[in-house]
Motif scaffolding. Structure first.
Motif, PDB file in Angstrom:
ATOM      1  N   UNK A  49      15.566   2.748  -3.322  1.00  9.12           N
ATOM      2  CA  UNK A  49      14.753   3.783  -2.532  1.00  9.12           C
ATOM      3  C   UNK A  49      13.409   2.964  -2.191  1.00  9.12           C
ATOM      4  N   UNK A  50      13.210   2.876  -1.002  1.00 12.35           N
ATOM      5  CA  UNK A  50      12.192   2.359  -0.584  1.00 12.35           C
ATOM      6  C   UNK A  50      11.063   3.271   0.476  1.00 12.35           C
ATOM      7  N   UNK A  51       9.904   3.508  -0.198  1.00 15.15           N
ATOM      8  CA  UNK A  51       8.755   4.426   0.187  1.00 15.15           C
ATOM      9  C   UNK A  51       7.659   3.595   1.061  1.00 15.15           C
ATOM     10  N   UNK A  52       7.369   4.040   2.238  1.00 14.79           N
ATOM     11  CA  UNK A  52       6.385   3.329   2.749  1.00 14.79           C
ATOM     12  C   UNK A  52       5.212   4.444   3.326  1.00 14.79           C
ATOM     13  N   UNK A  53       4.022   4.226   2.838  1.00 22.13           N
ATOM     14  CA  UNK A  53       3.143   5.245   3.379  1.00 22.13           C
ATOM     15  C   UNK A  53       2.356   4.518   4.468  1.00 22.13           C
ATOM     16  N   UNK A  54       1.697   5.579   5.386  1.00 16.59           N
ATOM     17  CA  UNK A  54       0.937   5.294   6.437  1.00 16.59           C
ATOM     18  C   UNK A  54      -0.027   6.258   6.776  1.00 16.59           C
ATOM     19  N   UNK A  55      -1.010   6.125   7.568  1.00 20.37           N
ATOM     20  CA  UNK A  55      -1.960   7.099   7.956  1.00 20.37           C
ATOM     21  C   UNK A  55      -3.425   7.153   7.381  1.00 20.37           C
ATOM     22  N   UNK A  56      -3.388   6.039   6.438  1.00 24.12           N
ATOM     23  CA  UNK A  56      -4.870   5.999   5.879  1.00 24.12           C
ATOM     24  C   UNK A  56      -5.734   5.562   6.810  1.00 24.12           C
ATOM     25  N   UNK A  57      -7.069   5.579   6.125  1.00 23.69           N
ATOM     26  CA  UNK A  57      -8.148   4.906   7.206  1.00 23.69           C
ATOM     27  C   UNK A  57      -9.371   5.409   6.568  1.00 23.69           C
ATOM     28  N   UNK A  58     -10.532   5.160   7.630  1.00 25.48           N
ATOM     29  CA  UNK A  58     -11.880   5.506   7.083  1.00 25.48           C
ATOM     30  C   UNK A  58     -12.258   6.780   8.227  1.00 25.48           C
ATOM     31  N   UNK A  59     -12.785   7.825   7.545  1.00 25.61           N
ATOM     32  CA  UNK A  59     -12.965   9.280   8.171  1.00 25.61           C
ATOM     33  C   UNK A  59     -14.428   9.496   7.507  1.00 25.61           C
ATOM     34  N   UNK A  60     -15.221  10.192   8.237  1.00 19.56           N
ATOM     35  CA  UNK A  60     -16.336  10.794   7.908  1.00 19.56           C
ATOM     36  C   UNK A  60     -16.027  12.148   7.013  1.00 19.56           C
ATOM     37  N   UNK A  61     -16.937  12.529   6.153  1.00 18.96           N
ATOM     38  CA  UNK A  61     -16.885  13.585   5.274  1.00 18.96           C
ATOM     39  C   UNK A  61     -16.671  14.876   6.313  1.00 18.96           C
ATOM     40  N   UNK A  62     -15.931  15.618   5.915  1.00 18.78           N
ATOM     41  CA  UNK A  62     -15.506  16.722   6.837  1.00 18.78           C
ATOM     42  C   UNK A  62     -14.432  16.755   7.847  1.00 18.78           C
ATOM     43  N   UNK A  63     -13.822  15.366   7.736  1.00 19.02           N
ATOM     44  CA  UNK A  63     -12.922  15.194   8.744  1.00 19.02           C
ATOM     45  C   UNK A  63     -11.394  15.457   8.088  1.00 19.02           C
ATOM     46  N   UNK A  64     -10.621  14.952   8.948  1.00 19.64           N
ATOM     47  CA  UNK A  64      -9.078  15.060   8.486  1.00 19.64           C
ATOM     48  C   UNK A  64      -8.374  13.610   8.692  1.00 19.64           C
ATOM     49  N   UNK A  65      -7.312  13.610   7.976  1.00 12.98           N
ATOM     50  CA  UNK A  65      -6.045  12.628   8.209  1.00 12.98           C
ATOM     51  C   UNK A  65      -4.996  13.026   7.558  1.00 12.98           C
ATOM     52  N   UNK A  66      -4.004  12.527   8.315  1.00 14.38           N
ATOM     53  CA  UNK A  66      -2.446  12.918   7.956  1.00 14.38           C
ATOM     54  C   UNK A  66      -1.998  11.694   7.300  1.00 14.38           C
TER      55      UNK A  66
ATOM     56  N   UNK B  65      11.099  11.488  -7.057  1.00 15.21           N
ATOM     57  CA  UNK B  65      11.697  12.146  -8.208  1.00 15.21           C
ATOM     58  C   UNK B  65      13.186  12.350  -7.831  1.00 15.21           C
ATOM     59  N   UNK B  66      13.954  11.473  -8.194  1.00 20.90           N
ATOM     60  CA  UNK B  66      15.464  11.724  -7.952  1.00 20.90           C
ATOM     61  C   UNK B  66      16.303  12.654  -9.197  1.00 20.90           C
ATOM     62  N   UNK B  67      15.570  13.116 -10.117  1.00 22.53           N
ATOM     63  CA  UNK B  67      16.089  13.578 -11.252  1.00 22.53           C
ATOM     64  C   UNK B  67      16.028  15.289 -11.351  1.00 22.53           C
ATOM     65  N   UNK B  68      14.639  15.764 -11.172  1.00 19.31           N
ATOM     66  CA  UNK B  68      14.392  17.036 -11.484  1.00 19.31           C
ATOM     67  C   UNK B  68      14.149  17.913 -10.506  1.00 19.31           C
ATOM     68  N   UNK B  69      13.989  17.525  -9.244  1.00 15.91           N
ATOM     69  CA  UNK B  69      13.953  18.192  -8.028  1.00 15.91           C
ATOM     70  C   UNK B  69      12.801  19.343  -7.920  1.00 15.91           C
TER      71      UNK B  69
ATOM     72  N   UNK C 175      10.424   6.069  -8.099  1.00 17.46           N
ATOM     73  CA  UNK C 175       9.963   5.229  -7.093  1.00 17.46           C
ATOM     74  C   UNK C 175       8.647   5.482  -6.300  1.00 17.46           C
ATOM     75  N   UNK C 176       8.059   4.451  -5.982  1.00 18.27           N
ATOM     76  CA  UNK C 176       6.472   4.638  -5.741  1.00 18.27           C
ATOM     77  C   UNK C 176       6.541   3.768  -4.230  1.00 18.27           C
ATOM     78  N   UNK C 177       5.603   4.222  -3.348  1.00 16.64           N
ATOM     79  CA  UNK C 177       5.115   3.128  -2.126  1.00 16.64           C
ATOM     80  C   UNK C 177       3.932   2.372  -2.625  1.00 16.64           C
ATOM     81  N   UNK C 178       3.691   1.434  -1.722  1.00 15.60           N
ATOM     82  CA  UNK C 178       2.653   0.503  -2.057  1.00 15.60           C
ATOM     83  C   UNK C 178       1.443   1.104  -2.041  1.00 15.60           C
ATOM     84  N   UNK C 179       1.119   2.055  -1.271  1.00 17.03           N
ATOM     85  CA  UNK C 179      -0.147   2.730  -1.310  1.00 17.03           C
ATOM     86  C   UNK C 179      -0.890   2.677  -0.044  1.00 17.03           C
ATOM     87  N   UNK C 180      -1.732   3.626   0.297  1.00 16.54           N
ATOM     88  CA  UNK C 180      -2.559   3.519   1.785  1.00 16.54           C
ATOM     89  C   UNK C 180      -3.957   4.015   1.376  1.00 16.54           C
TER      90      UNK C 180
END
Length: 124
Positions: free
Chosen positions: A1-18, A98-102, A113-118
């Motif tokens: 299983x491969x996991x790939x994160x995206x959407x990180x970045x620089x934001x000002x306090x009070x802002x939003x990211x997805x 988590x493929x075991x507990x659900x 399984x873990x992604x590489x991080x963002x």
């Protein structure tokens, strides 16, 4: 299983990211999914988690009311909507499967399984 994160970045306090985490190579719909984060010099901590198919969720107290975890099994993707961001939210964010507990778990050992991080950086 491969996991790939995206959407990180620089934001000002009070802002939003997805953040998004796309999974491949497995049966996404049976996995509970979690988001963790690690700031420099600190241990990895659980942020949020979602069950495989019931919609049950878990949130760390520090993010309740500001972050929302969701998933789209048709797209094999889990999301973390982060609103009202604070400088203390600055960290590398990882998704995990988590493929075991659900069930949504805050324990890192439950996830195989873990992604590489963002990187998420919130400026004051």
């Amino acid at each position: 299983v491969q996991l790939v994160e995206s959407g990180g970045g620089l934001v000002q306090a009070g802002g939003s990211l997805r953040l998004s985490c796309a999974a491949s190579g497995g049966t996404f719909s049976i996995y509970a999914m979690g988001w963790f984060r690690q700031a420099p010099g600190q241990e990895r901590e659980s942020v949020a988690a979602i069950s495989s198919n019931t919609g049950r969720t878990y949130y760390a107290d520090s993010v309740k009311g500001r972050f929302t975890i969701s998933r789209d099994n048709a797209k094999n993707t889990v999301y973390l909507q982060m609103n009202s961001l604070k400088p203390e939210d600055t960290a590398v964010y990882y998704c995990a499967a988590d493929p075991r507990f659900g069930t949504p778990s805050s324990a890192a050992y439950a996830y195989d399984y873990w992604g590489q991080g963002t990187q998420v950086t919130v400026s004051s």
